[in-house]
Design an enzyme around this catalytic site. Structure first.
Site, mmCIF file in Angstrom:
data_model
loop_
_atom_site.group_PDB
_atom_site.id
_atom_site.type_symbol
_atom_site.label_atom_id
_atom_site.label_comp_id
_atom_site.label_asym_id
_atom_site.label_seq_id
_atom_site.Cartn_x
_atom_site.Cartn_y
_atom_site.Cartn_z
ATOM 1 N N LYS A 71 0.831 -1.215 0.000
ATOM 2 C CA LYS A 71 0.000 0.000 0.000
ATOM 3 C C LYS A 71 0.863 1.261 0.000
ATOM 4 C CE LYS A 71 -2.200 -1.015 3.767
ATOM 5 N NZ LYS A 71 -1.588 -2.321 3.980
ATOM 6 N N THR A 72 1.811 1.312 0.919
ATOM 7 C CA THR A 72 2.646 2.504 1.017
ATOM 8 C C THR A 72 3.500 2.641 -0.239
ATOM 9 O OG1 THR A 72 2.650 2.264 3.406
ATOM 10 C CG2 THR A 72 4.321 3.700 2.470
ATOM 11 N N GLU B 90 -2.695 4.825 5.713
ATOM 12 C CA GLU B 90 -3.301 4.376 6.987
ATOM 13 C C GLU B 90 -4.658 5.047 7.205
ATOM 14 O OE1 GLU B 90 -1.618 2.139 8.714
ATOM 15 O OE2 GLU B 90 0.520 2.448 8.341
ATOM 16 N N GLN C 99 -6.054 -3.376 10.392
ATOM 17 C CA GLN C 99 -4.990 -2.712 11.149
ATOM 18 C C GLN C 99 -5.474 -1.440 11.826
ATOM 19 O OE1 GLN C 99 -0.866 -2.856 9.493
ATOM 20 N NE2 GLN C 99 -1.917 -3.476 7.636
ATOM 21 N N ARG D 4 4.827 -7.282 11.072
ATOM 22 C CA ARG D 4 6.011 -6.427 10.912
ATOM 23 C C ARG D 4 7.216 -7.248 10.492
ATOM 24 N NH1 ARG D 4 3.796 -2.881 9.294
ATOM 25 N NH2 ARG D 4 2.016 -4.228 9.524
HETATM 26 P P1 ATP Z 1 1.516 -2.082 5.985
HETATM 27 O O1 ATP Z 1 0.096 -2.550 5.934
HETATM 28 O O2 ATP Z 1 2.275 -2.811 7.015
HETATM 29 O O3 ATP Z 1 1.630 -0.598 6.040
HETATM 30 P P2 ATP Z 1 1.987 -1.934 3.152
HETATM 31 O O4 ATP Z 1 0.817 -2.550 2.507
HETATM 32 O O5 ATP Z 1 2.065 -0.474 3.185
HETATM 33 O O6 ATP Z 1 2.171 -2.568 4.599
HETATM 34 P P3 ATP Z 1 4.594 -1.790 1.964
HETATM 35 O O7 ATP Z 1 5.316 -1.354 3.170
HETATM 36 O O8 ATP Z 1 4.313 -0.816 0.918
HETATM 37 O O9 ATP Z 1 3.249 -2.536 2.416
HETATM 38 O O10 ATP Z 1 5.330 -3.014 1.306
HETATM 39 C C1 ATP Z 1 5.791 -4.130 2.059
HETATM 40 C C2 ATP Z 1 7.108 -4.641 1.507
HETATM 41 O O11 ATP Z 1 6.873 -5.295 0.273
HETATM 42 C C3 ATP Z 1 8.082 -3.540 1.233
HETATM 43 O O12 ATP Z 1 9.374 -3.996 1.544
HETATM 44 C C4 ATP Z 1 7.947 -3.321 -0.260
HETATM 45 O O13 ATP Z 1 9.110 -2.780 -0.827
HETATM 46 C C5 ATP Z 1 7.678 -4.720 -0.752
HETATM 47 N N1 ATP Z 1 6.916 -4.759 -2.016
HETATM 48 C C6 ATP Z 1 5.731 -4.203 -2.252
HETATM 49 N N2 ATP Z 1 5.318 -4.445 -3.512
HETATM 50 C C7 ATP Z 1 6.298 -5.159 -4.105
HETATM 51 C C8 ATP Z 1 6.485 -5.717 -5.406
HETATM 52 N N3 ATP Z 1 5.584 -5.581 -6.378
HETATM 53 N N4 ATP Z 1 7.609 -6.409 -5.630
HETATM 54 C C9 ATP Z 1 8.542 -6.556 -4.662
HETATM 55 N N5 ATP Z 1 8.432 -6.063 -3.427
HETATM 56 C C10 ATP Z 1 7.324 -5.371 -3.138
HETATM 57 MG MG MG Z 2 2.119 0.895 4.795
#
Ligand code: ATP
Ligand code: MG
Length: 739
Positions: free
Chosen positions: A33-34, A218, A251, A606
């Site tokens: 997401k981020t 978030e 979350q 995490r």
């Molecule tokens: P949270 O819910 O904990 O905030 P999130 O959904 O925001 O998580 P991110 O932090 O953006 O998730 O990504 C999680 C990890 O996965 C990061 O290390 C990111 O670089 C990696 N990631 C995301 N998308 C890809 C992708 N398409 N290929 C490889 N790695 C990825």
């Molecule tokens: Mg995030």
């Protein structure tokens, strides 16, 4: 351009490149997401759809905001100047500083953090002669903040009875006091900005025309006021901004602070969101960790529902360690960390998480004794330490003499013979004439009055010396000139405080270096006043990820709340005990328990490669030893994913539901160095009692001993009292008579 988008999966690609219309990305932990949000910012800029000035991005912590900016900057060839990325509070502060007049604030308004706010409320209650029994200051604080977070001024709150009428009257008095002193609390930052934009049409239109893209990370944790704020900035209809929200209902962990998951549905409805994108592939964690997280969150009923998958291998099992005591847990942690570092892992990639700040003390103590560098995020924040607060209070008074909270904090610190009676006289005089305390000093006669005048002279002297000094020098001057340095030199534990004050000077130096150029006055010289004001705001808003002497490669300690959005190679999740996690406070209702479980889900997700869960059978907390049951969350992890590092114990205590333990003998050897909890009851000194014996207890009645641990004065027994339940009792404390 294409390099920006390579590596995204299909759903991520679709999300990043959505047309400029309201959109919701609803996805689980670690699904990117981020990453989608930051990539979209870079893509929007690079494809020429918008300049950096046209983008506003909001997130929850300063740490997250910094990381977000760093990620976006790294993706672009040029520094994206003019891009606004920050927390709600940080962005509001920025808007209010720019438009202070329209917002009805003094130019140099100060921010009260929650400790300052509580002090201000206590002072108000005292002045109004309101008894703490009827209106405890904390309750009043909670009430005021909830009203503000609901967007309500005191004049808009409806009182249904005499009690609530009085409470609303206190809220009104508090508003007057803050306005007189030129201070704003956290909730006020938001409410004031919201009102400013609501009422001031030209200003609103200006920002609506400027921010064509608003992106929120978030989103599940926004409260009602924050959502209103976003709505106001985005504007509605076809000409509204593209509001791009990402979030995860699983979350949502700030309901206790008014966060409202319902905002997701409201957003969908009110903005007629046509596109909701779900991301289901998790890239962060190995299979076992993800399966554990999925299994835990499945126990919640109130969910929008989704299931994460990964194409990564299962990876390592989840390691579980059951310690005898909290000290024991800390010692094990230290050993484990040392062997990890020995194996070549970097400390920086390890996080130690806990449910409550109070747990960190024991862990810190053990890490410190073992010489393992660590860094605490958001614990007792650096800027909240007593000595730092004192120094900041002097600085605040230099900027704004009417700041009564700051005045009262240091008027007699270091002690200068100004007693409670004098202060009371002064407060009466100020109230009588409707002024701040500083302005009422002349009305106080006698010795007290002359001591007060000397205090004013001291401030005046410091103010004079300030001109021409750089910010760090000014702070050093205040620390010595106000007598703080001298005071702490003579205090028994003053050394650490002195070091922290030095650290404050360094923090100011770093801050000044970063801010260089932003505060040039008319002469081209740095404008000290503006710089100082910004530094003070920074001190109030900073999440506190600041720690003296933390080496670069340090283990990271934080609460689970503070870990939201972050990821680490290795995670230790400690204190998994009923009453601690899930927390006592949450056990009353199903909602509370579900929020705790979401918090557990956040904690587990995490970890990238390795996850440790640990618990202690006994723990000293808030001055009391508690004997705890194993957290139900441990039992919710499927046993086949786990590897126990401690041997099964007689009378293993388990929270509901019934639990089958999985144990690998090879792991037992890892626990050899700890004071082994005995697995056999034979030969244990239980003061003449034995397992299987019937005993009677003054309160619980007659029961049978079903298990025992420890020996001699440390011995504890588990007794089944039938209807009264099964209890663990310390033989040294509980009076048990054989029957
Ligand atoms: P949270 O819910 O904990 O905030 P999130 O959904 O925001 O998580 P991110 O932090 O953006 O998730 O990504 C999680 C990890 O996965 C990061 O290390 C990111 O670089 C990696 N990631 C995301 N998308 C890809 C992708 N398409 N290929 C490889 N790695 C990825
Ligand atoms: Mg995030």
């Amino acid at each position: 351009m294409s390099s920006l988008l390579t590596g995204l999966n299909e759903a991520q690609f679709a999300a990043v490149t959505l047309p400029p219309r309201p959109a919701l990305i609803l996805a689980g932990a670690g699904s990117g997401k981020t990453r989608v949000l930051t990539t979209r910012i870079a893509w929007l800029i690079q494809s020429g759809q918008v300049t950096p000035q046209g983008i506003l991005a909001v997130t929850f912590t300063n740490k997250a905001a910094r990381e977000m900016l760093a990620r976006v900057t790294a993706m672009l060839p040029l520094d994206p100047r003019g891009l606004w990325i920050g927390t709600f509070h940080g962005l509001c502060n920025r808007l209010l500083r720019t438009h202070f007049r329209d917002a009805g604030l003094p130019q140099l308004f100060q921010i009260l953090d929650s400790g300052d706010q509580l002090a201000a409320i206590k002072r108000l209650l005292k002045m109004l002669n309101v008894g703490d029994d009827k209106f405890p200051a904390r309750d009043v604080q909670y009430f005021i903040n909830s009203q503000k977070e609901a967007g309500l001024r005191s004049s808009a709150v409806e009182a249904i009875d005499e009690y609530s009428r009085q409470r609303v009257a206190l809220y009104a008095e508090y508003e007057v006091q803050c306005q007189r002193e030129g201070v704003v609390d956290f909730a006020e930052l938001l409410l004031r900005t919201y009102e400013l934009l609501e009422r001031n049409e030209p200003l609103r239109h200006h920002y609506q025309a400027r921010f064509r893209h608003i992106l929120v990370d978030e989103f599940q944790d926004t409260n009602r006021l924050q959502y209103q704020w976003l709505k106001c900035l985005a504007g509605g209809g076809d000409r509204g901004a593209a509001l791009f929200c990402v979030g995860d209902d699983d979350q949502s962990i700030y309901a206790f602070r008014g966060a409202n998951v319902g905002n997701m549905r409201a957003f969908e409805r009110e903005f007629r969101v046509e596109t909701i994108i779900r991301l289901e592939q998790n890239y962060r964690s190995d299979g076992n960790i993800l399966q554990a997280a999925n299994a835990i969150i499945r126990h919640n009923r109130q969910r929008l529902g989704k299931n994460l998958w990964t194409d990564q291998a299962d990876g390592e099992p989840i390691r579980i360690f059951e310690a005898f005591s909290d000290g024991d847990e800390g010692r094990w942690l230290v050993e484990e960390l040392q062997s990890l570092v020995g194996e070549g892992f970097s400390r920086q990639d390890v996080a130690v998480l806990y449910r409550s700040n109070a747990q960190s003390r024991v862990l810190e103590h053990q890490l410190f004794s073992a010489g393992i560098p660590y860094r605490v995020y958001g614990g007792l924040r650096f800027f909240e330490r007593q000595e730092i607060k004192h120094a900041l209070a002097y600085l605040r008074l230099l900027v704004n003499p009417d700041d009564d909270t700051a005045f009262l904090r240091v008027v007699n610190f270091p002690p200068r013979g100004i007693g409670a009676r004098t202060i009371e006289t002064l407060q009466d005089a100020a109230r009588h004439s409707g002024t701040s305390l500083v302005r009422a000093v002349a009305a106080v006669a006698g010795k007290g009055g002359s001591n007060l005048s000397q205090f004013l002279a001291l401030l005046e002297g410091l103010r004079r010396q300030a001109s021409g000094l750089a910010l760090p020098d000014l702070i050093a001057r205040v620390v010595s000139g106000a007598g703080l340095a001298m005071h702490y030199q003579n205090e028994r534990e003053g050394q650490e405080r002195l070091e922290n004050l030095d650290e404050l000077v360094s923090a100011a130096a770093n801050f000044a270096a970063e801010a260089a150029g932003r505060h040039l006055g008319e002469s081209g010289q740095p404008d000290l006043h503006a710089e100082l004001v910004e530094f003070l705001s920074h001190a109030a808003l900073e999440a506190g990820d600041h720690q003296a002497d933390a080496g670069a490669d340090a283990v990271q300690l934080m609460t689970v709340h503070a870990a939201k959005g972050l990821e680490f190679g290795i995670v230790f999740l400690t204190g998994l005990e009923e009453g601690l996690f899930p927390h006592d406070n949450s056990l009353n209702g199903e909602d509370g328990l579900e929020e705790e479980r979401r918090l557990m889900y956040v904690a587990v997700t995490r970890a990238r490669r390795r996850l440790y869960l640990s618990l202690a059978q006994s723990r000293m907390l808030h001055g009391q030893t508690r004997y705890n049951l194993r957290s139900r969350f441990i039992t919710e992890v499927p046993p086949q994913l786990c590897k126990w590092l401690t041997p099964p114990r007689v009378g293993a205590r388990v929270a509901e539901p019934a639990f089958s333990r999985y144990f690998e003998p090879s792991a037992a050897s890892r626990a050899v160095s700890r004071p082994a909890p005995t697995t056999s009851v034979a030969g244990r000194d239980l003061g003449g009692l034995r397992v299987g014996q019937n005993v009677s207890h003054g309160r619980f009645g007659v029961g049978v001993i079903v298990a025992a641990e420890g020996s001699g004065s440390d011995a504890r027994v588990q007794v089944n009292f039938g209807k009264q339940g099964v209890k663990w009792l310390a033989l040294g404390v509980a009076k048990l008579e054989p029957v």
